[in-house]
Scaffold this motif. Structure first.
Motif, short mmCIF file in Angstrom:
data_model
loop_
_atom_site.label_atom_id
_atom_site.label_comp_id
_atom_site.label_asym_id
_atom_site.label_seq_id
_atom_site.Cartn_x
_atom_site.Cartn_y
_atom_site.Cartn_z
N PHE A 150 0.83 -1.21 0.00
CA PHE A 150 0.00 0.00 0.00
C PHE A 150 0.86 1.25 0.00
CE2 PHE A 150 -3.42 -2.83 1.31
CZ PHE A 150 -4.42 -2.35 0.48
N LEU A 151 1.90 1.23 0.84
CA LEU A 151 2.75 2.41 0.95
C LEU A 151 3.36 2.79 -0.38
CD1 LEU A 151 4.65 1.95 4.32
CD2 LEU A 151 3.15 3.80 3.67
N MET A 152 3.56 1.81 -1.24
CA MET A 152 4.19 2.12 -2.50
C MET A 152 3.19 2.23 -3.64
SD MET A 152 7.23 0.16 -4.43
CE MET A 152 7.42 0.47 -6.18
N PHE A 153 2.20 1.35 -3.67
CA PHE A 153 1.28 1.31 -4.81
C PHE A 153 0.48 2.60 -4.93
CE2 PHE A 153 -2.99 0.27 -6.47
CZ PHE A 153 -2.63 -0.11 -7.75
N ILE A 154 -0.11 3.04 -3.81
CA ILE A 154 -1.03 4.17 -3.88
C ILE A 154 -0.33 5.44 -4.37
CG2 ILE A 154 -2.69 5.54 -2.59
CD1 ILE A 154 -3.15 3.10 -0.82
N PRO A 155 0.82 5.81 -3.77
CA PRO A 155 1.44 7.03 -4.28
C PRO A 155 1.94 6.90 -5.72
CG PRO A 155 2.46 6.34 -2.22
CD PRO A 155 1.56 5.25 -2.63
N THR A 156 2.37 5.71 -6.12
CA THR A 156 2.94 5.59 -7.46
C THR A 156 1.86 5.72 -8.54
OG1 THR A 156 3.00 3.23 -7.05
CG2 THR A 156 5.08 4.35 -7.09
N VAL A 157 0.62 5.32 -8.23
CA VAL A 157 -0.44 5.49 -9.23
C VAL A 157 -0.58 6.97 -9.58
CG1 VAL A 157 -2.91 5.27 -9.68
CG2 VAL A 157 -1.72 3.45 -8.51
N GLY A 158 -0.45 7.81 -8.55
CA GLY A 158 -0.65 9.23 -8.77
C GLY A 158 0.61 9.98 -9.16
N ASP A 159 1.68 9.27 -9.41
CA ASP A 159 2.94 9.94 -9.73
C ASP A 159 2.86 10.59 -11.11
OD1 ASP A 159 6.07 9.80 -8.82
OD2 ASP A 159 5.82 9.88 -10.98
N TYR A 160 3.45 11.77 -11.21
CA TYR A 160 3.53 12.36 -12.54
C TYR A 160 4.93 12.83 -12.90
CZ TYR A 160 3.62 16.90 -10.28
OH TYR A 160 3.97 17.97 -9.51
N VAL A 161 5.79 12.98 -11.87
CA VAL A 161 7.13 13.49 -12.13
C VAL A 161 7.95 12.47 -12.91
CG1 VAL A 161 9.19 14.42 -11.06
CG2 VAL A 161 7.00 14.72 -9.96
N THR A 162 7.90 11.21 -12.47
CA THR A 162 8.68 10.17 -13.12
C THR A 162 8.26 10.04 -14.58
OG1 THR A 162 8.57 9.04 -11.01
CG2 THR A 162 9.46 7.81 -12.85
N ALA A 163 6.94 10.00 -14.80
CA ALA A 163 6.47 9.85 -16.17
C ALA A 163 6.83 11.07 -17.01
CB ALA A 163 4.96 9.63 -16.17
N ALA A 164 6.78 12.25 -16.38
CA ALA A 164 7.10 13.46 -17.13
C ALA A 164 8.57 13.47 -17.54
CB ALA A 164 6.78 14.69 -16.29
N MET A 165 9.45 12.94 -16.68
CA MET A 165 10.87 13.01 -16.97
C MET A 165 11.38 11.82 -17.76
SD MET A 165 12.69 14.70 -13.69
CE MET A 165 14.32 14.93 -14.37
N LEU A 166 10.73 10.67 -17.63
CA LEU A 166 11.26 9.46 -18.25
C LEU A 166 10.28 8.79 -19.21
CD1 LEU A 166 12.74 7.82 -15.02
CD2 LEU A 166 14.02 9.08 -16.72
N LEU A 176 -10.58 7.11 -6.42
CA LEU A 176 -11.56 6.03 -6.30
C LEU A 176 -10.98 4.73 -6.87
CD1 LEU A 176 -14.47 6.23 -5.20
CD2 LEU A 176 -15.24 5.99 -7.57
N ALA A 177 -10.33 4.83 -8.03
CA ALA A 177 -9.76 3.65 -8.67
C ALA A 177 -8.69 3.02 -7.79
CB ALA A 177 -9.17 4.03 -10.03
N VAL A 178 -7.86 3.87 -7.17
CA VAL A 178 -6.82 3.35 -6.28
C VAL A 178 -7.45 2.66 -5.08
CG1 VAL A 178 -4.92 3.99 -4.77
CG2 VAL A 178 -5.16 5.10 -6.97
#
Lengths: 307, 272
Positions: free
Chosen positions: A239-255, A289-291
């Protein structure tokens, strides 16, 4: 550890056999004092979490007309999200990337946490620091580092070319979903290791000794004692990792490039260049909601497996 | 290997794996300092000459210092506020029998798992509706949300682990609650307080996602780096800046460990 470690053990708490009446009377004021101590933190979180979230929900029902926000409530944004397949696709991709990165990290971290919990004796702290030290560095910087490594003329490509293994830079690394997944898995590893380590460390070693005395070998001890007892840590890590990573945008923006865009990037764009805040609010809520649904499904799944 | 101590036997493959894992964790980050001393404009092999030029160039950039000052300001404020809020909250959660303790703790730890993006946009919406201009204060408010859970989760075990009989003894000997807290409880939790200050500072100092939405015209250090990434010619000096931040972060963590060690025996010594 502190000299009072023995007090950490769940002491056989005195059942309320003595003076139940007195305790009940104290109880009321005790709860009151507790709430009083909690109130500053709760007030701040209330203002900074509840109020904005309520407003976000309200705003998601508004709409844009040109540059003006129309404050007449409606479900138009949600209708668009439901009907246009691009939103579902983007959401699905985000969930997939986060799930793969999380699963990989949890699986790869477990043996390390196990090693530190059971096989390191004298330098436990050193290992824990070593494993978490990279995560004290800026998140942005860790992603930045991956850009240096994976870039078109980055470490991997230029090293392979220097060694004469390839003629021209390979394009597989940067700007792909793979790059995003690798970087996310790497960036969040400490979040996975720590809860797993804590749950392993908590395991009462006498269980293992008893099992060994009763003839279980190492593998059986692991399957029947260590793994089930460390499962809460594994679930927490997930949970600690999955939930924040779904909402991540920095990684996708840079890579990520166009192919690696996640739903977070779209939300960010709605509040930025696209300037459709109500739509951004609706998307943010749909993502939450999806998360929540995905997390709940995972929780039920682990419950079923444990049974 | 039939061992007398079956769970403590060394496991070489596992140790090797852990070592490899650790190397993998550090590998990407170590390229940042490596290329910051490389005279080439691009971070690529083969390495060119050793140079300190990028650090010298950094020194001439005024905005870097402004951004550093902004980050320090926000980080220190956030660290103090969130720790001060967390100490009584953790005490209440650890010591008092409160109805609804579980949900309250869950709510307080929620920001650990909710994506920063959600808080970023939600706070942005609130602040703009209220007509509050974006500034370092709005960034700080956002950072307090995500730092509070860290502070509470550090302090909670400290309160739970602390020896309550010392406090009871203090109360029995006539100290009031306030002095009991300062003379008995506080020294016991001091390492936790220090750790909380350090951790929350670092979290705030490095935070980017919320700062991205809530920053006004004054950028924090991560915001500055993000804005500069567009310019290829500033890439090497960004590597130099990142190297310096890495060194400082590592130093802070190691210092905090020292502090925690020093303070560990303190309560025992005082009472003896």
């Amino acid at each position: 550890m502190t000299p009072f470690d023995s007090d950490l053990r769940p002491a056989p708490a005195g059942r309320p056999s003595l003076a139940v009446g007195l305790r009940n009377r104290v109880h009321r004021s005790e709860a009151l004092r507790g709430y009083l101590l909690l109130s500053p933190a709760l007030a701040v979180l209330g203002v900074a979490i509840i109020a904005p979230l309520i407003l976000l929900i309200v705003m998601s029902t508004w709409s844009m007309s040109g540059f003006d926000m129309l404050m007449t409530p409606g479900l138009g944004n949600y209708a668009i999200i439901a009907s246009d397949p691009i939103y579902a696709a983007l959401l699905g991709r985000s969930l997939k990337i986060a799930a793969i990165a999380t699963a990989a990290t949890v699986l790869l971290s477990y043996p390390v946490a196990y090693f530190v919990a059971f096989h390191v004796h004298r330098h436990k702290m050193l290992w824990l620091i070593l494993l978490t030290l990279p995560f004290w560095t800026s998140y942005l910087m860790r992603i930045f580092a991956w850009r240096v490594v994976l870039g078109y003329e980055g470490v991997i490509n230029s090293a392979l070319m220097s060694l004469g293994l390839i003629e021209a830079p390979m394009q597989v690394f940067l700007y792909s979903q793979t790059a995003v997944t690798i970087a996310l898995a790497h960036a969040w590893a400490a979040f996975a290791i720590l809860p797993i380590y804590v749950s392993l460390e908590k395991i009462d070693k006498s269980y293992l000794e008893a099992a060994a005395d009763l003839g279980d070998n190492a593998a059986r001890r692991f399957w029947r004692i260590t793994l089930p007892l460390s499962l809460p840590g594994v679930v927490a890590a997930f949970f600690l990792m999955f939930i924040p990573t779904v909402g991540d945008y920095v990684t996708a923006a840079m890579l990520g490039g166009p192919d690696g865009m996640m739903v977070g990037n779209l939300i960010q764009a709605q509040f930025g260049p696209i300037n459709d805040w109500p739509m951004g609010a609706a998307l943010a809520l749909v993502m939450t909601l999806a998360v929540a649904v995905a997390g709940l499904a995972f929780l039920l799944l682990t419950r079923m497996i444990r049974r | 290997m039939a061992a007398t101590e079956p769970f403590h036997s060394p496991n070489r493959p596992l140790a090797l794996y852990a070592l490899g894992f650790t190397l993998f964790l550090y590998a990407p980050i170590l390229f940042i300092p490596l290329f910051s001393f490389n005279s080439g404009l691009y971070a690529r092999f083969p390495l060119q000459d050793f140079t300190l030029a990028w650090y010298a160039e950094l020194w001439t950039r005024g905005p870097v210092f402004a951004a550093l000052q902004n980050s320090l300001q926000v980080g220190l404020t956030v660290a103090v506020i969130s720790t001060v809020l967390a100490v009584p909250a953790a005490k209440a959660l650890a010591r008092y029998r409160i109805p609804g303790k579980g949900p309250i703790l869950g709510f307080m730890l929620l920001p650990l798992v909710v994506p920063g993006l959600i808080f970023g946009v939600a706070l942005l919406v609130l602040v703009s509706r209220l007509g509050i201009p974006l500034s370092l204060w709005t960034v700080g408010l956002g950072h307090i949300i995500i730092c509070l859970p860290f502070a509470i989760s550090i302090l909670l075990p400290r309160f739970e682990g602390a020896n309550r009989s010392l406090e009871e003894a203090s109360a029995d000997l006539g100290e009031n609650a306030w002095w009991t807290f300062w003379r008995v409880t506080f020294p016991t939790i001091l390492p936790g307080v220090m750790a909380s200050l350090l951790l929350t500072f670092t979290v705030s100092f490095d935070e980017f996602i919320i700062a991205f939405f809530l920053s006004g015209t004054d950028p924090t250090l991560p915001m500055y780096i993000w804005n500069q990434l567009r310019f290829p010619q500033s890439f090497p000096s960004l590597l130099a800046l990142s190297t310096l931040i890495l060194v400082v972060s590592f130093g802070l963590v190691l210092a905090s460990l020292r502090l925690a060690r020093l303070n560990r025996d303190l309560p025992g010594r005082k009472t003896s």
